[in-house]
Design a protein around this motif. Sequence first.
Motif, PDB file in Angstrom:
ATOM      1  N   LEU A 108       0.828  -1.212   0.000  1.00  0.00           N
ATOM      2  CA  LEU A 108       0.000   0.000   0.000  1.00  0.00           C
ATOM      3  C   LEU A 108       0.860   1.258   0.000  1.00  0.00           C
ATOM      4  O   LEU A 108       0.499   2.270  -0.623  1.00  0.00           O
ATOM      5  N   LYS A 109       1.999   1.203   0.661  1.00  0.00           N
ATOM      6  CA  LYS A 109       2.919   2.351   0.659  1.00  0.00           C
ATOM      7  C   LYS A 109       3.415   2.643  -0.754  1.00  0.00           C
ATOM      8  O   LYS A 109       3.477   3.802  -1.189  1.00  0.00           O
ATOM      9  N   LYS A 110       3.756   1.586  -1.487  1.00  0.00           N
ATOM     10  CA  LYS A 110       4.218   1.756  -2.869  1.00  0.00           C
ATOM     11  C   LYS A 110       3.088   2.264  -3.764  1.00  0.00           C
ATOM     12  O   LYS A 110       3.321   3.103  -4.644  1.00  0.00           O
ATOM     13  N   VAL A 111       1.890   1.780  -3.550  1.00  0.00           N
ATOM     14  CA  VAL A 111       0.738   2.227  -4.335  1.00  0.00           C
ATOM     15  C   VAL A 111       0.455   3.699  -4.074  1.00  0.00           C
ATOM     16  O   VAL A 111       0.233   4.485  -5.003  1.00  0.00           O
ATOM     17  N   GLN A 112       0.444   4.087  -2.823  1.00  0.00           N
ATOM     18  CA  GLN A 112       0.154   5.478  -2.474  1.00  0.00           C
ATOM     19  C   GLN A 112       1.188   6.434  -3.055  1.00  0.00           C
ATOM     20  O   GLN A 112       0.870   7.578  -3.393  1.00  0.00           O
ATOM     21  N   ALA A 113       2.428   5.972  -3.216  1.00  0.00           N
ATOM     22  CA  ALA A 113       3.481   6.817  -3.774  1.00  0.00           C
ATOM     23  C   ALA A 113       3.259   7.137  -5.247  1.00  0.00           C
ATOM     24  O   ALA A 113       3.844   8.088  -5.765  1.00  0.00           O
ATOM     25  N   THR A 114       2.395   6.374  -5.938  1.00  0.00           N
ATOM     26  CA  THR A 114       2.124   6.640  -7.359  1.00  0.00           C
ATOM     27  C   THR A 114       1.205   7.833  -7.557  1.00  0.00           C
ATOM     28  O   THR A 114       1.217   8.450  -8.631  1.00  0.00           O
ATOM     29  N   GLY A 115       0.387   8.153  -6.571  1.00  0.00           N
ATOM     30  CA  GLY A 115      -0.604   9.211  -6.736  1.00  0.00           C
ATOM     31  C   GLY A 115      -1.826   8.771  -7.518  1.00  0.00           C
ATOM     32  O   GLY A 115      -2.706   9.591  -7.823  1.00  0.00           O
ATOM     33  N   ILE A 116      -1.910   7.503  -7.853  1.00  0.00           N
ATOM     34  CA  ILE A 116      -3.042   6.970  -8.623  1.00  0.00           C
ATOM     35  C   ILE A 116      -4.127   6.509  -7.654  1.00  0.00           C
ATOM     36  O   ILE A 116      -3.815   5.881  -6.632  1.00  0.00           O
ATOM     37  N   PRO A 117      -5.404   6.788  -7.928  1.00  0.00           N
ATOM     38  CA  PRO A 117      -6.480   6.289  -7.049  1.00  0.00           C
ATOM     39  C   PRO A 117      -6.403   4.769  -6.916  1.00  0.00           C
ATOM     40  O   PRO A 117      -6.048   4.079  -7.868  1.00  0.00           O
ATOM     41  N   TYR A 118      -6.748   4.255  -5.724  1.00  0.00           N
ATOM     42  CA  TYR A 118      -6.657   2.806  -5.552  1.00  0.00           C
ATOM     43  C   TYR A 118      -7.788   2.286  -4.668  1.00  0.00           C
ATOM     44  O   TYR A 118      -8.403   3.011  -3.894  1.00  0.00           O
ATOM     45  N   PHE A 119      -8.053   0.993  -4.839  1.00  0.00           N
ATOM     46  CA  PHE A 119      -9.011   0.258  -4.017  1.00  0.00           C
ATOM     47  C   PHE A 119      -8.274  -0.924  -3.401  1.00  0.00           C
ATOM     48  O   PHE A 119      -7.561  -1.642  -4.093  1.00  0.00           O
ATOM     49  N   HIS A 120      -8.474  -1.142  -2.112  1.00  0.00           N
ATOM     50  CA  HIS A 120      -7.953  -2.346  -1.466  1.00  0.00           C
ATOM     51  C   HIS A 120      -9.149  -3.226  -1.126  1.00  0.00           C
ATOM     52  O   HIS A 120      -9.956  -2.887  -0.260  1.00  0.00           O
ATOM     53  N   ILE A 121      -9.277  -4.332  -1.822  1.00  0.00           N
ATOM     54  CA  ILE A 121     -10.413  -5.227  -1.640  1.00  0.00           C
ATOM     55  C   ILE A 121      -9.920  -6.523  -1.013  1.00  0.00           C
ATOM     56  O   ILE A 121      -9.192  -7.297  -1.637  1.00  0.00           O
ATOM     57  N   SER A 122     -10.328  -6.757   0.239  1.00  0.00           N
ATOM     58  CA  SER A 122      -9.956  -7.980   0.952  1.00  0.00           C
ATOM     59  C   SER A 122     -11.136  -8.939   0.962  1.00  0.00           C
ATOM     60  O   SER A 122     -12.164  -8.690   0.325  1.00  0.00           O
ATOM     61  N   GLU A 123     -11.005 -10.035   1.716  1.00  0.00           N
ATOM     62  CA  GLU A 123     -12.060 -11.051   1.711  1.00  0.00           C
ATOM     63  C   GLU A 123     -13.385 -10.527   2.258  1.00  0.00           C
ATOM     64  O   GLU A 123     -14.449 -11.086   1.972  1.00  0.00           O
ATOM     65  N   THR A 124     -13.353  -9.436   3.035  1.00  0.00           N
ATOM     66  CA  THR A 124     -14.600  -8.905   3.590  1.00  0.00           C
ATOM     67  C   THR A 124     -15.459  -8.216   2.533  1.00  0.00           C
ATOM     68  O   THR A 124     -16.665  -8.068   2.714  1.00  0.00           O
ATOM     69  N   GLN A 125     -14.839  -7.777   1.423  1.00  0.00           N
ATOM     70  CA  GLN A 125     -15.594  -7.134   0.342  1.00  0.00           C
ATOM     71  C   GLN A 125     -15.739  -8.019  -0.894  1.00  0.00           C
ATOM     72  O   GLN A 125     -16.504  -7.695  -1.801  1.00  0.00           O
ATOM     73  N   GLN A 126     -15.011  -9.116  -0.960  1.00  0.00           N
ATOM     74  CA  GLN A 126     -15.027  -9.953  -2.162  1.00  0.00           C
ATOM     75  C   GLN A 126     -16.331 -10.730  -2.277  1.00  0.00           C
ATOM     76  O   GLN A 126     -16.927 -11.112  -1.274  1.00  0.00           O
ATOM     77  N   LYS A 127     -16.736 -10.990  -3.512  1.00  0.00           N
ATOM     78  CA  LYS A 127     -17.985 -11.705  -3.789  1.00  0.00           C
ATOM     79  C   LYS A 127     -17.703 -12.843  -4.755  1.00  0.00           C
ATOM     80  O   LYS A 127     -17.105 -12.639  -5.806  1.00  0.00           O
ATOM     81  N   GLY A 128     -18.151 -14.055  -4.386  1.00  0.00           N
ATOM     82  CA  GLY A 128     -17.965 -15.216  -5.248  1.00  0.00           C
ATOM     83  C   GLY A 128     -17.474 -16.411  -4.468  1.00  0.00           C
ATOM     84  O   GLY A 128     -16.936 -16.283  -3.364  1.00  0.00           O
TER      85      GLY A 128
END
Length: 229
Positions: free
Chosen positions: A40-60
């Motif tokens: 997440l630290k590396k993702v935030q350094a890009t400045g690009i919007p992001y979503f973190h989807i874990s098992e609590t939000q996953q469907k299927g």
Amino acid sequence: MKHSHNTAILVFANSAQTELSRKPMPKGELLFTGLTQDTLKKVQATGIPYFHISETQQKGTSFGARFTNAIQEVFESGFENIITIGNDTPQLKTAHILKAHAAIQAGKTVLGPSLDGGFYLMGIHKSNFDRDSFKNLPWQRFNLFQRISALLVQTDSTVHQLPILNDIDSFYDVKRLASFRKSISSTVLRLLALVLRLGQEFQTILISFLSAVLLQRPHNKGSPLLLHS
């Protein structure tokens, strides 16, 4: 760092507890927590919007369904392009994500192959994504990269390939990655070293225990020879 807001990053990563249940290893919960924070630290350094989807939000009910549904959800949020990553590739750098973003903006799709035959990063445009086709790919199998590459070519995509990186699926992967000191953050290296040390101590104890059990077992010299007249 500013970017156009037509691209989002999807971090598809379960909680440390769930990861540990799938990939048991000493101090695994601490390792997987650290890997997610590092990602997440590396993702935030890009400045690009992001979503973190874990098992609590996953469907299927399968990995393929959960992953493709998460991609669909991000597209339905209004983004035209998605860069997907997990949390199990400590060699992944912010620069890899930015290269993927630049390739997508140039109209290409992007794949970052893993050493085990899968991929650690995928960058696609909405027009290249068909949920049913993606859901039926051989997820979590050694030929995934080959199959998804072929699928993307069928959509007339020009595929930009990133370097091959190692991911973590087992204690063996931790042993291999611990030697890549220049390409992994110091924080993650310390966690890998801890897991490796405890794992080796456990193996030593197990070998000593099994050796002691075998030494205590009475030696079977075989049944007495029957003499026939």
